[in-house]
Design a protein around this motif. Structure first.
Motif, PDB file in Angstrom:
ATOM      1  N   PHE A  70      54.952  41.470  31.010  1.00 24.65           N
ATOM      2  CA  PHE A  70      54.164  41.143  31.245  1.00 24.65           C
ATOM      3  C   PHE A  70      53.005  41.246  30.994  1.00 24.65           C
ATOM      4  CE2 PHE A  70      58.492  41.495  33.926  1.00 24.65           C
ATOM      5  CZ  PHE A  70      58.374  39.813  34.072  1.00 24.65           C
ATOM      6  N   HIS A  71      52.373  40.633  30.657  1.00 21.61           N
ATOM      7  CA  HIS A  71      50.436  40.868  30.272  1.00 21.61           C
ATOM      8  C   HIS A  71      49.680  40.576  31.529  1.00 21.61           C
ATOM      9  CE1 HIS A  71      47.497  41.333  26.798  1.00 21.61           C
ATOM     10  NE2 HIS A  71      46.630  40.802  28.021  1.00 21.61           N
ATOM     11  N   TYR A  72      49.760  39.820  32.435  1.00 14.97           N
ATOM     12  CA  TYR A  72      48.287  39.751  32.850  1.00 14.97           C
ATOM     13  C   TYR A  72      48.811  39.158  34.252  1.00 14.97           C
ATOM     14  CZ  TYR A  72      44.569  38.245  29.510  1.00 14.97           C
ATOM     15  OH  TYR A  72      44.184  38.330  28.443  1.00 14.97           O
ATOM     16  N   VAL A  73      48.685  39.978  35.226  1.00 17.12           N
ATOM     17  CA  VAL A  73      48.968  39.697  37.021  1.00 17.12           C
ATOM     18  C   VAL A  73      47.635  39.711  37.890  1.00 17.12           C
ATOM     19  CG1 VAL A  73      50.067  40.429  38.770  1.00 17.12           C
ATOM     20  CG2 VAL A  73      51.310  41.155  36.231  1.00 17.12           C
ATOM     21  N   LEU A  74      47.224  39.607  38.314  1.00 21.07           N
ATOM     22  CA  LEU A  74      45.740  38.911  38.925  1.00 21.07           C
ATOM     23  C   LEU A  74      45.900  38.134  39.801  1.00 21.07           C
ATOM     24  CD1 LEU A  74      43.373  37.338  37.146  1.00 21.07           C
ATOM     25  CD2 LEU A  74      45.218  37.713  36.207  1.00 21.07           C
ATOM     26  N   THR A  75      45.200  38.928  41.081  1.00 24.34           N
ATOM     27  CA  THR A  75      45.182  37.788  42.146  1.00 24.34           C
ATOM     28  C   THR A  75      43.326  37.927  42.907  1.00 24.34           C
ATOM     29  OG1 THR A  75      47.316  38.638  43.200  1.00 24.34           O
ATOM     30  CG2 THR A  75      45.456  37.544  44.904  1.00 24.34           C
ATOM     31  N   ASP A  76      42.628  36.801  42.501  1.00 26.21           N
ATOM     32  CA  ASP A  76      41.148  36.931  43.215  1.00 26.21           C
ATOM     33  C   ASP A  76      40.864  38.103  44.498  1.00 26.21           C
ATOM     34  OD1 ASP A  76      39.284  35.933  44.985  1.00 26.21           O
ATOM     35  OD2 ASP A  76      38.642  34.485  43.755  1.00 26.21           O
ATOM     36  N   PRO A  77      39.778  38.492  43.970  1.00 28.50           N
ATOM     37  CA  PRO A  77      39.686  39.440  45.343  1.00 28.50           C
ATOM     38  C   PRO A  77      40.059  39.072  46.707  1.00 28.50           C
ATOM     39  CG  PRO A  77      38.540  39.989  43.250  1.00 28.50           C
ATOM     40  CD  PRO A  77      39.546  38.724  42.971  1.00 28.50           C
ATOM     41  N   VAL A  78      39.409  38.162  46.955  1.00 21.74           N
ATOM     42  CA  VAL A  78      39.468  37.714  48.234  1.00 21.74           C
ATOM     43  C   VAL A  78      40.802  36.690  48.501  1.00 21.74           C
ATOM     44  CG1 VAL A  78      38.716  35.401  49.129  1.00 21.74           C
ATOM     45  CG2 VAL A  78      37.311  36.552  47.742  1.00 21.74           C
ATOM     46  N   TYR A  79      41.983  37.481  48.174  1.00 25.14           N
ATOM     47  CA  TYR A  79      42.836  36.842  48.515  1.00 25.14           C
ATOM     48  C   TYR A  79      43.821  37.959  48.785  1.00 25.14           C
ATOM     49  CZ  TYR A  79      42.155  32.009  48.610  1.00 25.14           C
ATOM     50  OH  TYR A  79      41.049  31.046  48.870  1.00 25.14           O
ATOM     51  N   GLN A  80      43.369  39.172  47.993  1.00 25.05           N
ATOM     52  CA  GLN A  80      44.211  40.526  47.635  1.00 25.05           C
ATOM     53  C   GLN A  80      44.177  40.764  49.078  1.00 25.05           C
ATOM     54  OE1 GLN A  80      42.155  42.788  44.969  1.00 25.05           O
ATOM     55  NE2 GLN A  80      41.976  41.665  43.156  1.00 25.05           N
ATOM     56  N   GLY A  81      46.049  41.367  49.575  1.00 22.38           N
ATOM     57  CA  GLY A  81      46.470  42.378  50.130  1.00 22.38           C
ATOM     58  C   GLY A  81      47.000  41.290  51.347  1.00 22.38           C
ATOM     59  N   GLN A  82      47.297  39.867  50.275  1.00 23.17           N
ATOM     60  CA  GLN A  82      48.198  39.140  51.574  1.00 23.17           C
ATOM     61  C   GLN A  82      49.784  38.778  51.250  1.00 23.17           C
ATOM     62  OE1 GLN A  82      45.924  35.638  52.214  1.00 23.17           O
ATOM     63  NE2 GLN A  82      43.993  36.727  51.901  1.00 23.17           N
ATOM     64  N   GLY A  83      49.940  39.506  49.822  1.00 19.09           N
ATOM     65  CA  GLY A  83      51.039  39.184  49.138  1.00 19.09           C
ATOM     66  C   GLY A  83      51.544  38.104  47.906  1.00 19.09           C
ATOM     67  N   ILE A  84      50.470  37.843  47.803  1.00 18.97           N
ATOM     68  CA  ILE A  84      50.598  36.787  46.923  1.00 18.97           C
ATOM     69  C   ILE A  84      50.992  37.945  45.692  1.00 18.97           C
ATOM     70  CG2 ILE A  84      48.395  35.086  45.723  1.00 18.97           C
ATOM     71  CD1 ILE A  84      46.990  34.458  47.743  1.00 18.97           C
TER      72      ILE A  84
END
Length: 133
Positions: A70-84
């Motif tokens: 798994f190379h890239y794993v990312l979530t937009d910071p605005v949405y982080q902490g929501q289980g995405i």
């Protein structure tokens, strides 16, 4: 907020991928053509969407039999902490559950996140890189 998750890559564009990578300030965003090609040539890509806005992504590279990375794993910071990010990684882990080896390289601040998904450090190996300019 209605978040949708998919392995379908039809909505991915050079622009929405670059915007997501810019949101987390990753250097990869400075190479939009290469990044777009890398994502679309992955073994699989899981994405999260808020309407038509790309808010999360994970990609996998695999030999299709023994190992997946798994190379890239990312979530937009605005949405982080929501289980995405967790949901995206659960999709990936389920898809590759029969692989003998499932691996990723984590930044130190994300180690706890990956440990919560069952990853653990490998004491007998060290990640190594060759970077190009």
């Amino acid at each position: 907020m209605s978040i949708t998750y998919t392995f379908n890559t039809d909505q991915l564009t050079k622009d929405n991928i670059q915007q997501l990578f810019l949101s987390v300030e990753w250097e990869s965003a400075s190479h939009p053509n290469d990044l777009y090609n890398a994502i679309l040539n992955s073994h699989s890509v899981a994405t999260a969407w808020d309407g038509c806005r790309l808010i999360g992504l994970a990609n996998a590279m695999s030999d299709g039999s023994m190992a997946v990375y798994f190379h890239y794993v990312l979530t937009d910071p605005v949405y982080q902490g929501q289980g995405i990010g967790k949901e995206i990684m659960k999709m990936m882990l389920e898809k590759y559950q029969d692989m003998h080896t499932r691996v990723l390289v984590s930044y130190p601040k994300a180690v706890g996140f990956y440990e919560s998904l069952g990853f653990e450090p490998e004491e007998t190996s060290t990640p190594m890189y060759v970077f190009s300019d």
